[in-house]
Design an enzyme around this catalytic site. Structure first.
Site, PDB file in Angstrom:
ATOM      1  N   LYS A   1       0.840  -1.211   0.000  1.00 15.77           N
ATOM      2  CA  LYS A   1       0.000   0.000   0.000  1.00 15.77           C
ATOM      3  C   LYS A   1       0.873   1.258   0.000  1.00 15.77           C
ATOM      4  O   LYS A   1       0.632   2.201  -0.740  1.00 15.77           O
ATOM      5  CB  LYS A   1      -0.941  -0.002   1.223  1.00 15.77           C
ATOM      6  CG  LYS A   1      -2.059  -1.039   1.107  1.00 15.77           C
ATOM      7  CD  LYS A   1      -2.786  -1.247   2.425  1.00 15.77           C
ATOM      8  CE  LYS A   1      -3.749  -2.422   2.329  1.00 15.77           C
ATOM      9  NZ  LYS A   1      -4.407  -2.743   3.603  1.00 15.77           N
TER      10      LYS A   1
ATOM     11  N   GLN B   1      -4.390  -1.691   9.886  1.00 15.22           N
ATOM     12  CA  GLN B   1      -4.326  -3.009   9.250  1.00 15.22           C
ATOM     13  C   GLN B   1      -4.888  -4.085  10.184  1.00 15.22           C
ATOM     14  O   GLN B   1      -4.496  -4.181  11.346  1.00 15.22           O
ATOM     15  CB  GLN B   1      -2.864  -3.322   8.875  1.00 15.22           C
ATOM     16  CG  GLN B   1      -2.687  -4.612   8.099  1.00 15.22           C
ATOM     17  CD  GLN B   1      -3.318  -4.567   6.708  1.00 15.22           C
ATOM     18  OE1 GLN B   1      -3.285  -3.557   6.021  1.00 15.22           O
ATOM     19  NE2 GLN B   1      -3.917  -5.681   6.299  1.00 15.22           N
TER      20      GLN B   1
ATOM     21  N   ASP C   1     -10.691   2.859   4.222  1.00 14.79           N
ATOM     22  CA  ASP C   1     -10.967   1.425   4.090  1.00 14.79           C
ATOM     23  C   ASP C   1     -12.467   1.176   3.936  1.00 14.79           C
ATOM     24  O   ASP C   1     -12.888   0.082   3.564  1.00 14.79           O
ATOM     25  CB  ASP C   1     -10.457   0.668   5.332  1.00 14.79           C
ATOM     26  CG  ASP C   1      -9.138  -0.038   5.072  1.00 14.79           C
ATOM     27  OD1 ASP C   1      -8.811  -0.299   3.896  1.00 14.79           O
ATOM     28  OD2 ASP C   1      -8.423  -0.345   6.054  1.00 14.79           O
TER      29      ASP C   1
END
Ligand code: NAP
Length: 293
Positions: free
Chosen positions: A52, A96, A119
């Site tokens: 990412k 994460q 997200d």
């Protein structure tokens, strides 16, 4: 059989994103900024976060990594999220997953300001997505819709079967495919581990989206001719043949299902690359204040 080529589409969309980022820099003097929070040293998480960050830099975003050891307290982590929420230089925050057992992922997700939740996991964004309001859409389902759009796959009126109902893939995917949008307007069936005789449903699928994490679960006898197959699965197995020391397998037996399908995503080279695009597009939208002004 035609390939839904994640490498081709993601490279094309990355160029578009980079152009947009350059415009933002020219107009405002700042780059879109994504912050990732990584707890512990899980191998998969390390790889995903590194990828990412690398992709952010490649399209001209700023990226920052906040690291904690796995003994970080929930309180400390929540305080850090609050601090990132308040920082005007940050457009997107991702924490994460998975997190260590002593930290409640729901609490952490809900602590993120929905306007920075790139997200798309915050209940506010999920609710807005379901209502077809501007929202951040979870990266993997978002990436899949971009891929379907790119290849002009007609979804209206089709029967879409989604196998898997996780919060990050199956569940939001089923909502997107049922919405009154293109891609969308499908009749959707969701299957999960408590569905008896899954084959009965998959055999009727015009579009089959599989996200369960079981190597080669979908076999040729479970699909009809002409089906569009989206394989989200990423099942890692050690390998002595590859340079990386592991090999990725999808949830679909590609070799035998591909000849029956009209379109299919490979693993690797399919959905995984599109997931990154979903995240980059959400971060860009946040920097442009397109979702929340
Ligand atoms: P998850 O949270 O573990 O959820 C798995 C889902 O599959 C659950 O809903 C589960 O049902 C269902 N399931 C498990 N075994 C099943 C079976 N035998 N028959 C029917 N349904 C079954 O997984 P996830 O996070 O959605 O990820 C799924 C896969 O996609 C994994 O391989 C993951 O690595 C991969 N993934 C890939 C990307 C990408 O970018 N390509 C992104 C995210 C995830 P229950 O709800 O009943 O338990």
């Amino acid at each position: 059989m035609n390939l839904l080529d994640g490498k081709y589409v993601s490279e094309k969309l990355k160029l578009e994103i980079a152009e947009e980022a350059a415009k933002i820099l020219a107009n405002t003097g700042r780059k879109p900024h994504l912050v990732a929070v990584l707890v512990g040293h899980d191998g998969g998480s390390e790889t995903y976060v590194a990828s990412k960050m690398k992709n952010c830099e490649a399209v001209g975003f700023k990226s920052s990594l906040v690291r904690y050891e796995s003994d970080v307290t929930e309180e400390e982590l929540l305080a850090k999220v609050a601090e990132l929420n308040a920082d005007a230089d940050i457009d997107g925050i991702i924490v994460q997953l998975p997190l260590p057992k002593h930290i409640d992922p729901e609490k952490v997700t809900e602590k993120i300001n929905p306007a920075k939740d790139v997200d798309g996991f915050h209940p506010v964004n999920l609710g807005r997505m379901q209502r077809n309001l501007p929202s951040f859409i979870p990266a993997t389902p978002y990436g899949i819709t971009l891929m379907l759009k790119e290849y002009g796959i007609d979804t209206a009126g089709k029967h879409c079967v989604v196998v898997g109902r996780s919060n990050i893939v199956g569940s939001p995917m089923s909502i997107l495919m049922a919405r009154n949008t293109q891609p969308g307007n499908c009749t959707v069936t969701i299957c999960h581990s408590r569905t008896p005789d899954i084959k009965k449903f998959t055999l009727d699928a015009d579009i089959l989206i599989v996200a369960i994490g079981k190597k080669n679960f979908i076999t040729a006898d479970m699909v009809k001719d002409g089906v569009v197959v989206i394989d989200v699965g990423m099942n890692r197995e050690t390998s002595t043949v590859t340079k990386s020391g592991y090999k990725l397998y999808g949830d679909v037996d590609f070799e035998n299902v591909a000849p029956k399908s009209s379109w299919i995503t490979p693993v690797p080279g399919g959905v995984g690359l599109m997931t990154i695009i979903g995240l980059l597009k959400n971060t860009l939208a946040s920097a442009n204040k397109e979702v929340y002004s």
